[in-house]
Design a protein around this motif. Structure first.
Motif, mmCIF file in Angstrom:
data_model
loop_
_atom_site.group_PDB
_atom_site.id
_atom_site.type_symbol
_atom_site.label_atom_id
_atom_site.label_comp_id
_atom_site.label_asym_id
_atom_site.label_seq_id
_atom_site.Cartn_x
_atom_site.Cartn_y
_atom_site.Cartn_z
ATOM 1 N N LEU A 19 5.550 9.493 2.774
ATOM 2 C CA LEU A 19 6.796 8.719 2.696
ATOM 3 C C LEU A 19 6.715 7.568 3.686
ATOM 4 O O LEU A 19 6.372 7.764 4.854
ATOM 5 C CB LEU A 19 7.981 9.624 3.019
ATOM 6 N N VAL A 20 7.050 6.371 3.217
ATOM 7 C CA VAL A 20 6.997 5.194 4.075
ATOM 8 C C VAL A 20 8.128 4.256 3.689
ATOM 9 O O VAL A 20 8.584 4.267 2.530
ATOM 10 C CB VAL A 20 5.620 4.488 3.946
ATOM 11 N N GLN A 21 8.592 3.490 4.644
ATOM 12 C CA GLN A 21 9.646 2.509 4.339
ATOM 13 C C GLN A 21 9.040 1.276 3.681
ATOM 14 O O GLN A 21 7.854 0.968 3.867
ATOM 15 C CB GLN A 21 10.359 2.108 5.624
ATOM 16 N N ALA A 22 9.859 0.579 2.932
ATOM 17 C CA ALA A 22 9.414 -0.669 2.305
ATOM 18 C C ALA A 22 8.856 -1.617 3.368
ATOM 19 O O ALA A 22 9.421 -1.744 4.460
ATOM 20 C CB ALA A 22 10.578 -1.328 1.569
ATOM 21 N N GLY A 23 7.735 -2.245 3.036
ATOM 22 C CA GLY A 23 7.059 -3.116 3.981
ATOM 23 C C GLY A 23 5.985 -2.422 4.796
ATOM 24 O O GLY A 23 5.187 -3.086 5.469
ATOM 25 N N GLY A 24 5.957 -1.116 4.729
ATOM 26 C CA GLY A 24 4.988 -0.340 5.485
ATOM 27 C C GLY A 24 3.646 -0.234 4.788
ATOM 28 O O GLY A 24 3.421 -0.840 3.732
ATOM 29 N N GLU A 40 8.954 0.068 -5.818
ATOM 30 C CA GLU A 40 8.347 0.228 -7.139
ATOM 31 C C GLU A 40 6.902 0.711 -7.081
ATOM 32 O O GLU A 40 6.303 1.007 -8.121
ATOM 33 C CB GLU A 40 8.418 -1.080 -7.941
ATOM 34 N N ASP A 41 6.317 0.813 -5.890
ATOM 35 C CA ASP A 41 4.994 1.411 -5.744
ATOM 36 C C ASP A 41 5.062 2.938 -5.699
ATOM 37 O O ASP A 41 4.019 3.604 -5.703
ATOM 38 C CB ASP A 41 4.317 0.911 -4.460
ATOM 39 N N THR A 42 6.265 3.482 -5.651
ATOM 40 C CA THR A 42 6.429 4.933 -5.621
ATOM 41 C C THR A 42 5.845 5.559 -6.877
ATOM 42 O O THR A 42 6.171 5.172 -7.999
ATOM 43 C CB THR A 42 7.916 5.295 -5.506
ATOM 44 N N ALA A 43 4.936 6.521 -6.698
ATOM 45 C CA ALA A 43 4.244 7.164 -7.812
ATOM 46 C C ALA A 43 3.319 8.245 -7.261
ATOM 47 O O ALA A 43 3.107 8.337 -6.046
ATOM 48 C CB ALA A 43 3.429 6.145 -8.604
ATOM 49 N N VAL A 44 2.766 9.017 -8.171
ATOM 50 C CA VAL A 44 1.634 9.873 -7.823
ATOM 51 C C VAL A 44 0.372 9.040 -8.054
ATOM 52 O O VAL A 44 0.187 8.475 -9.135
ATOM 53 C CB VAL A 44 1.593 11.153 -8.668
ATOM 54 N N TYR A 45 -0.463 8.959 -7.045
ATOM 55 C CA TYR A 45 -1.688 8.175 -7.111
ATOM 56 C C TYR A 45 -2.878 9.095 -7.342
ATOM 57 O O TYR A 45 -3.018 10.134 -6.678
ATOM 58 C CB TYR A 45 -1.869 7.378 -5.821
ATOM 59 N N TYR A 46 -3.738 8.683 -8.277
ATOM 60 C CA TYR A 46 -4.899 9.454 -8.645
ATOM 61 C C TYR A 46 -6.171 8.641 -8.431
ATOM 62 O O TYR A 46 -6.235 7.463 -8.789
ATOM 63 C CB TYR A 46 -4.841 9.864 -10.111
ATOM 64 N N CYS A 47 -7.183 9.306 -7.924
ATOM 65 C CA CYS A 47 -8.513 8.744 -7.843
ATOM 66 C C CYS A 47 -9.294 9.242 -9.053
ATOM 67 O O CYS A 47 -9.125 10.389 -9.477
ATOM 68 C CB CYS A 47 -9.164 9.222 -6.548
ATOM 69 N N ALA A 48 -10.138 8.362 -9.614
ATOM 70 C CA ALA A 48 -10.930 8.729 -10.774
ATOM 71 C C ALA A 48 -12.333 8.166 -10.642
ATOM 72 O O ALA A 48 -12.542 7.159 -9.972
ATOM 73 C CB ALA A 48 -10.263 8.204 -12.048
ATOM 74 N N GLN A 91 -6.630 15.425 -7.640
ATOM 75 C CA GLN A 91 -5.423 16.220 -7.917
ATOM 76 C C GLN A 91 -4.149 15.385 -7.837
ATOM 77 O O GLN A 91 -3.088 15.842 -8.256
ATOM 78 C CB GLN A 91 -5.332 17.385 -6.906
ATOM 79 N N GLY A 92 -4.250 14.179 -7.299
ATOM 80 C CA GLY A 92 -3.081 13.319 -7.157
ATOM 81 C C GLY A 92 -2.429 13.481 -5.799
ATOM 82 O O GLY A 92 -2.421 14.571 -5.218
ATOM 83 N N THR A 93 -1.887 12.381 -5.291
ATOM 84 C CA THR A 93 -1.164 12.413 -4.014
ATOM 85 C C THR A 93 0.096 11.560 -4.156
ATOM 86 O O THR A 93 0.050 10.449 -4.701
ATOM 87 C CB THR A 93 -2.065 11.928 -2.864
ATOM 88 N N GLN A 94 1.208 12.098 -3.690
ATOM 89 C CA GLN A 94 2.493 11.415 -3.855
ATOM 90 C C GLN A 94 2.656 10.320 -2.811
ATOM 91 O O GLN A 94 2.451 10.551 -1.609
ATOM 92 C CB GLN A 94 3.643 12.418 -3.721
ATOM 93 N N VAL A 95 3.051 9.155 -3.276
ATOM 94 C CA VAL A 95 3.434 8.049 -2.410
ATOM 95 C C VAL A 95 4.881 7.711 -2.712
ATOM 96 O O VAL A 95 5.223 7.432 -3.864
ATOM 97 C CB VAL A 95 2.533 6.820 -2.636
ATOM 98 N N THR A 96 5.716 7.752 -1.690
ATOM 99 C CA THR A 96 7.131 7.436 -1.850
ATOM 100 C C THR A 96 7.501 6.327 -0.878
ATOM 101 O O THR A 96 7.274 6.458 0.330
ATOM 102 C CB THR A 96 8.008 8.673 -1.584
ATOM 103 N N VAL A 97 8.053 5.244 -1.423
ATOM 104 C CA VAL A 97 8.445 4.090 -0.614
ATOM 105 C C VAL A 97 9.955 3.971 -0.674
ATOM 106 O O VAL A 97 10.528 3.773 -1.746
ATOM 107 C CB VAL A 97 7.782 2.806 -1.111
ATOM 108 N N SER A 98 10.588 4.103 0.466
ATOM 109 C CA SER A 98 12.047 4.035 0.520
ATOM 110 C C SER A 98 12.496 2.603 0.799
ATOM 111 O O SER A 98 11.821 1.843 1.504
ATOM 112 C CB SER A 98 12.578 4.963 1.599
ATOM 113 N N SER A 99 13.654 2.258 0.262
ATOM 114 C CA SER A 99 14.168 0.890 0.438
ATOM 115 C C SER A 99 15.008 0.764 1.698
ATOM 116 O O SER A 99 15.337 1.746 2.333
ATOM 117 C CB SER A 99 14.983 0.482 -0.779
#
Length: 123
Positions: free
Chosen positions: A11-16, A87-95, A115-123
């Motif tokens: 979890l990170v704030q916008a701009g981070g 809007e970058d909030t998503a599960v990120y996958y490496c392939a 397996q995916g890793t969650q990225v959450t960007v708060s406004s």
């Protein structure tokens, strides 16, 4: 079979910033194309970035903010994400896949996934 292990989401704030890592223990990276994709609920998996040899490509939505890189001796691929937006909030996958770099943005052409890793960007 290539086993990919991702880390670095959170979890990170916008701009981070965040840095994602994708490791393939015991495997050589030489000759593989690596991509990062992301997915939100109800949407198709979306291309973010790809790297192979000296070539890199990015989705327009992340150009100038994200950087993909690889460290072959460490068998690790990174995605440095700066100036993050909600809007970058998503599960990120490496392939990963072997073979040519063509169609690097087509997630259907990658047989190996993390397996995916969650990225959450708060406004």
């Amino acid at each position: 079979q290539v086993h990919l292990v991702e880390s670095g989401g959170g979890l990170v704030q916008a701009g981070g910033s965040l840095r994602l890592s994708c490791a393939a223990p015991g495997r050589t990276f030489s000759g593989y194309v690596f991509g990062w994709f992301r997915q939100t609920p109800g949407k198709e998996r979306e291309f973010v970035a790809a790297v192979s040899g000296g070539r890199v490509n990015y989705a327009d939505s992340v150009k100038g903010r994200f950087t993909i890189s690889r460290d072959n001796p460490k068998n690790t691929v990174y995605l440095q994400m700066n100036s993050l937006k909600p809007e970058d909030t998503a599960v990120y996958y490496c392939a990963a896949r072997s073979g040519s770099y063509g169609d690097y943005a087509d997630h259907g052409l990658y047989p190996y996934w993390g397996q995916g890793t969650q990225v959450t960007v708060s406004s």
